[in-house]
Design a protein around this motif. Structure first.
Motif, PDB file in Angstrom:
ATOM      1  N   ALA A  51     -24.188 -61.217  87.097  1.00 36.95           N
ATOM      2  CA  ALA A  51     -25.127 -62.336  87.199  1.00 36.95           C
ATOM      3  C   ALA A  51     -24.440 -63.683  87.389  1.00 36.95           C
ATOM      4  O   ALA A  51     -25.100 -64.660  87.710  1.00 36.95           O
ATOM      5  CB  ALA A  51     -26.015 -62.386  85.953  1.00 36.95           C
ATOM      6  N   GLY A  52     -23.134 -63.766  87.156  1.00 42.62           N
ATOM      7  CA  GLY A  52     -22.455 -65.048  87.321  1.00 42.62           C
ATOM      8  C   GLY A  52     -21.352 -65.276  86.314  1.00 42.62           C
ATOM      9  O   GLY A  52     -20.685 -64.339  85.876  1.00 42.62           O
ATOM     10  N   TRP A  53     -21.171 -66.533  85.941  1.00 43.51           N
ATOM     11  CA  TRP A  53     -20.052 -66.967  85.101  1.00 43.51           C
ATOM     12  C   TRP A  53     -20.534 -67.604  83.804  1.00 43.51           C
ATOM     13  O   TRP A  53     -21.468 -68.409  83.814  1.00 43.51           O
ATOM     14  CB  TRP A  53     -19.215 -67.996  85.849  1.00 43.51           C
ATOM     15  N   THR A  54     -19.844 -67.266  82.714  1.00 44.71           N
ATOM     16  CA  THR A  54     -20.057 -67.902  81.420  1.00 44.71           C
ATOM     17  C   THR A  54     -18.711 -68.420  80.945  1.00 44.71           C
ATOM     18  O   THR A  54     -17.721 -67.680  80.960  1.00 44.71           O
ATOM     19  CB  THR A  54     -20.613 -66.908  80.377  1.00 44.71           C
ATOM     20  N   VAL A  55     -18.664 -69.681  80.543  1.00 41.16           N
ATOM     21  CA  VAL A  55     -17.438 -70.277  80.021  1.00 41.16           C
ATOM     22  C   VAL A  55     -17.582 -70.403  78.516  1.00 41.16           C
ATOM     23  O   VAL A  55     -18.614 -70.865  78.012  1.00 41.16           O
ATOM     24  CB  VAL A  55     -17.173 -71.659  80.659  1.00 41.16           C
ATOM     25  N   ASP A  71     -23.143 -69.282  91.989  1.00 41.64           N
ATOM     26  CA  ASP A  71     -23.367 -67.889  92.391  1.00 41.64           C
ATOM     27  C   ASP A  71     -22.331 -66.982  91.734  1.00 41.64           C
ATOM     28  O   ASP A  71     -21.210 -67.407  91.438  1.00 41.64           O
ATOM     29  CB  ASP A  71     -23.253 -67.744  93.903  1.00 41.64           C
ATOM     30  N   ALA A  72     -22.699 -65.717  91.566  1.00 40.47           N
ATOM     31  CA  ALA A  72     -21.781 -64.740  90.967  1.00 40.47           C
ATOM     32  C   ALA A  72     -20.502 -64.608  91.778  1.00 40.47           C
ATOM     33  O   ALA A  72     -19.439 -64.339  91.232  1.00 40.47           O
ATOM     34  CB  ALA A  72     -22.473 -63.390  90.828  1.00 40.47           C
ATOM     35  N   GLY A  73     -20.563 -64.822  93.084  1.00 41.69           N
ATOM     36  CA  GLY A  73     -19.388 -64.697  93.940  1.00 41.69           C
ATOM     37  C   GLY A  73     -18.502 -65.938  93.979  1.00 41.69           C
ATOM     38  O   GLY A  73     -17.474 -65.931  94.657  1.00 41.69           O
ATOM     39  N   PHE A  74     -18.876 -66.986  93.256  1.00 36.93           N
ATOM     40  CA  PHE A  74     -18.074 -68.214  93.251  1.00 36.93           C
ATOM     41  C   PHE A  74     -16.686 -67.931  92.690  1.00 36.93           C
ATOM     42  O   PHE A  74     -16.547 -67.225  91.689  1.00 36.93           O
ATOM     43  CB  PHE A  74     -18.774 -69.292  92.407  1.00 36.93           C
ATOM     44  N   ASP A  75     -15.665 -68.494  93.317  1.00 37.92           N
ATOM     45  CA  ASP A  75     -14.273 -68.286  92.885  1.00 37.92           C
ATOM     46  C   ASP A  75     -13.912 -69.297  91.792  1.00 37.92           C
ATOM     47  O   ASP A  75     -13.214 -70.270  92.041  1.00 37.92           O
ATOM     48  CB  ASP A  75     -13.336 -68.417  94.084  1.00 37.92           C
ATOM     49  N   LEU A  76     -14.391 -69.052  90.579  1.00 40.16           N
ATOM     50  CA  LEU A  76     -14.105 -69.964  89.473  1.00 40.16           C
ATOM     51  C   LEU A  76     -12.621 -70.002  89.118  1.00 40.16           C
ATOM     52  O   LEU A  76     -12.069 -71.082  88.912  1.00 40.16           O
ATOM     53  CB  LEU A  76     -14.951 -69.602  88.245  1.00 40.16           C
ATOM     54  N   PRO A  77     -11.913 -68.850  89.075  1.00 39.41           N
ATOM     55  CA  PRO A  77     -10.473 -68.923  88.811  1.00 39.41           C
ATOM     56  C   PRO A  77      -9.743 -69.790  89.848  1.00 39.41           C
ATOM     57  O   PRO A  77      -8.865 -70.579  89.501  1.00 39.41           O
ATOM     58  CB  PRO A  77     -10.015 -67.470  88.864  1.00 39.41           C
ATOM     59  N   GLY A  78     -10.109 -69.665  91.107  1.00 38.50           N
ATOM     60  CA  GLY A  78      -9.501 -70.485  92.144  1.00 38.50           C
ATOM     61  C   GLY A  78      -9.808 -71.960  91.950  1.00 38.50           C
ATOM     62  O   GLY A  78      -8.944 -72.824  92.152  1.00 38.50           O
ATOM     63  N   PHE A  79     -11.033 -72.258  91.554  1.00 42.31           N
ATOM     64  CA  PHE A  79     -11.430 -73.642  91.267  1.00 42.31           C
ATOM     65  C   PHE A  79     -10.555 -74.221  90.158  1.00 42.31           C
ATOM     66  O   PHE A  79     -10.056 -75.344  90.262  1.00 42.31           O
ATOM     67  CB  PHE A  79     -12.914 -73.680  90.872  1.00 42.31           C
ATOM     68  N   TYR A  80     -10.369 -73.443  89.088  1.00 39.76           N
ATOM     69  CA  TYR A  80      -9.532 -73.912  87.979  1.00 39.76           C
ATOM     70  C   TYR A  80      -8.071 -74.082  88.415  1.00 39.76           C
ATOM     71  O   TYR A  80      -7.414 -75.034  88.014  1.00 39.76           O
ATOM     72  CB  TYR A  80      -9.621 -72.958  86.787  1.00 39.76           C
TER      73      TYR A  80
END
Length: 144
Positions: A51-55, A71-80
């Motif tokens: 479903a997505g990302w939880t921090v 979105d669930a496909g968002f590259d959060l690790p890459g963003f960080y």
């Protein structure tokens, strides 16, 4: 929590394809943090699922849990990583150990990340120790 509800929680996490990412960084916003290695003064976790990302981030005096509106496909690790943090993962959360006493861990950023990883999380007291124990390698001028 009953054994049945523990098993149900474990099945939900497995079915959702939950993964844990650990991010390291931080500045010395508290005087005692100056004792920690620069660039490794804080860590926090990001959980991904279908479903997505939880921090989940322990802050001084409170625990912040936020479901991100991406979105669930968002590259959060890459963003960080682009923001200058070091990010390790993905790790699969381990199942709870049946009939075992929980390990005593302080409610710190490291203790919280260890708890999310599971009962076999590597021992560490500082963010840098956790980074190394999880297989991270510090590289000159490279935060990825």
């Amino acid at each position: 929590m009953t054994p049945a509800s523990k098993a149900a929680h474990r099945r939900v996490a497995q079915a959702a394809g939950q993964q844990v990412w650990i991010a390291f960084g931080g500045v010395a916003d508290q005087p005692w943090m100056r004792l920690l290695r620069p660039g490794f003064r804080h860590c926090f976790a990001a959980l991904s699922d279908e479903a997505g990302w939880t921090v989940i981030e322990p802050l001084t005096g409170r625990l912040m849990v936020a479901r991100l509106p991406v979105d669930a496909g968002f590259d959060l690790p890459g963003f960080y990583r682009r923001a200058g943090l070091r990010v390790l993962g993905p790790f699969l959360p381990e199942a709870p150990m049946p009939h075992a006493w929980p390990l005593p861990r302080p409610l710190s950023c490291v203790g919280l990340c260890q708890a999310l990883l599971g009962p076999k999380a590597p021992p560490a007291w500082t963010p840098f120790q956790l980074f190394q124990a999880l297989g991270g390698r510090e590289q000159e001028n490279n935060h990825g």
